[in-house]
Design a protein around this motif. Structure first.
Motif, PDB file in Angstrom:
ATOM      1  N   ASP A  27       0.913  -1.227   0.012  1.00 35.34           N
ATOM      2  CA  ASP A  27       0.012  -0.090   0.067  1.00 35.34           C
ATOM      3  C   ASP A  27       1.024   1.287   0.122  1.00 35.34           C
ATOM      4  N   VAL A  28       1.870   1.128   0.662  1.00 41.07           N
ATOM      5  CA  VAL A  28       2.771   2.339   0.755  1.00 41.07           C
ATOM      6  C   VAL A  28       3.596   2.665  -0.599  1.00 41.07           C
ATOM      7  N   VAL A  29       3.942   1.735  -1.184  1.00 42.98           N
ATOM      8  CA  VAL A  29       4.713   1.679  -2.572  1.00 42.98           C
ATOM      9  C   VAL A  29       3.821   1.813  -3.769  1.00 42.98           C
ATOM     10  N   GLY A  30       2.573   1.886  -3.750  1.00 40.75           N
ATOM     11  CA  GLY A  30       1.743   2.470  -4.869  1.00 40.75           C
ATOM     12  C   GLY A  30       0.533   1.510  -4.924  1.00 40.75           C
ATOM     13  N   GLY A  31       0.596   0.266  -4.097  1.00 31.42           N
ATOM     14  CA  GLY A  31      -0.701  -0.433  -4.491  1.00 31.42           C
ATOM     15  C   GLY A  31      -1.026  -1.062  -5.691  1.00 31.42           C
ATOM     16  N   ARG A  32      -2.295  -1.377  -6.269  1.00 33.26           N
ATOM     17  CA  ARG A  32      -2.556  -2.028  -7.380  1.00 33.26           C
ATOM     18  C   ARG A  32      -2.172  -1.291  -8.790  1.00 33.26           C
ATOM     19  N   ARG A  33      -2.454   0.084  -8.603  1.00 31.07           N
ATOM     20  CA  ARG A  33      -1.983   0.811  -9.831  1.00 31.07           C
ATOM     21  C   ARG A  33      -0.681   0.568 -10.263  1.00 31.07           C
ATOM     22  N   ASP A  34       0.445   0.678  -9.393  1.00 36.73           N
ATOM     23  CA  ASP A  34       1.732   0.462  -9.591  1.00 36.73           C
ATOM     24  C   ASP A  34       2.091  -0.938 -10.264  1.00 36.73           C
ATOM     25  N   MET A  35       1.590  -1.618 -10.057  1.00 39.57           N
ATOM     26  CA  MET A  35       1.699  -3.121 -10.123  1.00 39.57           C
ATOM     27  C   MET A  35       1.226  -3.320 -11.664  1.00 39.57           C
ATOM     28  N   ILE A  36      -0.077  -2.816 -11.935  1.00 36.24           N
ATOM     29  CA  ILE A  36      -0.487  -2.700 -13.379  1.00 36.24           C
ATOM     30  C   ILE A  36       0.477  -1.993 -14.361  1.00 36.24           C
ATOM     31  N   ILE A  37       1.068  -0.716 -13.800  1.00 37.56           N
ATOM     32  CA  ILE A  37       1.799  -0.196 -14.814  1.00 37.56           C
ATOM     33  C   ILE A  37       3.452  -0.954 -14.989  1.00 37.56           C
ATOM     34  N   ARG A  38       3.738  -1.662 -14.009  1.00 35.07           N
ATOM     35  CA  ARG A  38       4.772  -2.513 -14.096  1.00 35.07           C
ATOM     36  C   ARG A  38       4.747  -3.794 -14.995  1.00 35.07           C
ATOM     37  N   VAL A  39       3.412  -4.231 -15.003  1.00 35.66           N
ATOM     38  CA  VAL A  39       3.250  -5.430 -16.098  1.00 35.66           C
ATOM     39  C   VAL A  39       3.011  -4.893 -17.470  1.00 35.66           C
ATOM     40  N   TYR A  40       2.498  -3.792 -17.501  1.00 32.52           N
ATOM     41  CA  TYR A  40       2.123  -3.094 -18.790  1.00 32.52           C
ATOM     42  C   TYR A  40       3.705  -2.723 -19.340  1.00 32.52           C
ATOM     43  N   GLY A  41       4.263  -2.290 -18.695  1.00 29.27           N
ATOM     44  CA  GLY A  41       5.738  -2.018 -19.113  1.00 29.27           C
ATOM     45  C   GLY A  41       6.571  -3.245 -19.310  1.00 29.27           C
ATOM     46  N   LEU A  42       6.440  -4.171 -18.519  1.00 25.74           N
ATOM     47  CA  LEU A  42       7.075  -5.602 -18.912  1.00 25.74           C
ATOM     48  C   LEU A  42       6.638  -6.287 -20.319  1.00 25.74           C
ATOM     49  N   PHE A  43       5.491  -6.124 -20.329  1.00 28.35           N
ATOM     50  CA  PHE A  43       4.639  -6.611 -21.708  1.00 28.35           C
ATOM     51  C   PHE A  43       5.433  -5.853 -22.974  1.00 28.35           C
ATOM     52  N   LEU A  44       5.276  -4.314 -22.789  1.00 22.27           N
ATOM     53  CA  LEU A  44       5.837  -3.490 -23.817  1.00 22.27           C
ATOM     54  C   LEU A  44       7.262  -3.785 -24.179  1.00 22.27           C
ATOM     55  N   ALA A  45       8.013  -3.962 -23.033  1.00 23.28           N
ATOM     56  CA  ALA A  45       9.577  -4.252 -23.384  1.00 23.28           C
ATOM     57  C   ALA A  45       9.759  -5.504 -24.012  1.00 23.28           C
ATOM     58  N   ALA A  46       9.021  -6.440 -23.644  1.00 22.78           N
ATOM     59  CA  ALA A  46       9.239  -7.901 -24.121  1.00 22.78           C
ATOM     60  C   ALA A  46       8.453  -7.707 -25.819  1.00 22.78           C
ATOM     61  N   ALA A  47       7.667  -7.026 -26.071  1.00 19.94           N
ATOM     62  CA  ALA A  47       7.085  -6.787 -27.153  1.00 19.94           C
ATOM     63  C   ALA A  47       8.139  -6.059 -28.090  1.00 19.94           C
ATOM     64  N   ALA A  48       8.758  -5.242 -27.617  1.00 19.31           N
ATOM     65  CA  ALA A  48      10.075  -4.240 -28.439  1.00 19.31           C
ATOM     66  C   ALA A  48      11.102  -5.273 -28.548  1.00 19.31           C
ATOM     67  N   ILE A  49      11.357  -6.081 -27.894  1.00 17.28           N
ATOM     68  CA  ILE A  49      12.572  -6.962 -28.271  1.00 17.28           C
ATOM     69  C   ILE A  49      12.208  -8.142 -29.058  1.00 17.28           C
ATOM     70  N   ALA A  50      11.010  -8.579 -29.347  1.00 21.55           N
ATOM     71  CA  ALA A  50      10.522  -9.651 -29.986  1.00 21.55           C
ATOM     72  C   ALA A  50      10.405  -8.932 -31.488  1.00 21.55           C
TER      73      ALA A  50
END
Length: 86
Positions: free
Chosen positions: A63-86
Motif C-alpha cells: 500500500d505504501v509503495v503504490g498498491g495495485r496501480r503501480d503493479m499494473i503499470i509494471r506489468v504493462y511496461g514488462l509486456f511492452l519491453a518484451a514486445a519491443a525485443i520480439a
C-alpha cells in the motif's frame, strides 16, 4: 520541389560530408545494441519489482509503495519491453 524535400536534401548532404554510409551503419548498430541492453535492464527491473514488492512484501508495504496501480503499470511496461525485443 517542396520545402520538405529541399530540407531533407540539405540535411542528407550535410551529414554525407562527414559520415560515410558504412560509418552510419555502425552507429545504427551500436544504437540498436544499446537499446536492446536497456530493454533487458527494464525487464529485469520490472521483474524484480514484481517479485520483491508484490510477492515477498506485506500488505502494508504494498500500500505504501503504490498498491495495485503501480503493479499494473509494471506489468504493462514488462509486456511492452518484451514486445519491443520480439
Amino acid at each position: 520541389n517542396s520545402f520538405s524535400a529541399q530540407y531533407t536534401r540539405a540535411v542528407t548532404g550535410f551529414v554525407g560530408e562527414f559520415i560515410t554510409p558504412r560509418q552510419l551503419l555502425v552507429v545504427l548498430r551500436i544504437l540498436k545494441a544499446v537499446t536492446f541492453c536497456f530493454l533487458i535492464l527494464t525487464i529485469c527491473a520490472d521483474m524484480m519489482y514484481i517479485v520483491f514488492v508484490e510477492v515477498l512484501a506485506t500488505r502494508e508495504v504494498r500500500d505504501v509503495v503504490g498498491g495495485r496501480r503501480d503493479m499494473i503499470i509494471r506489468v504493462y511496461g514488462l509486456f511492452l519491453a518484451a514486445a519491443a525485443i520480439a
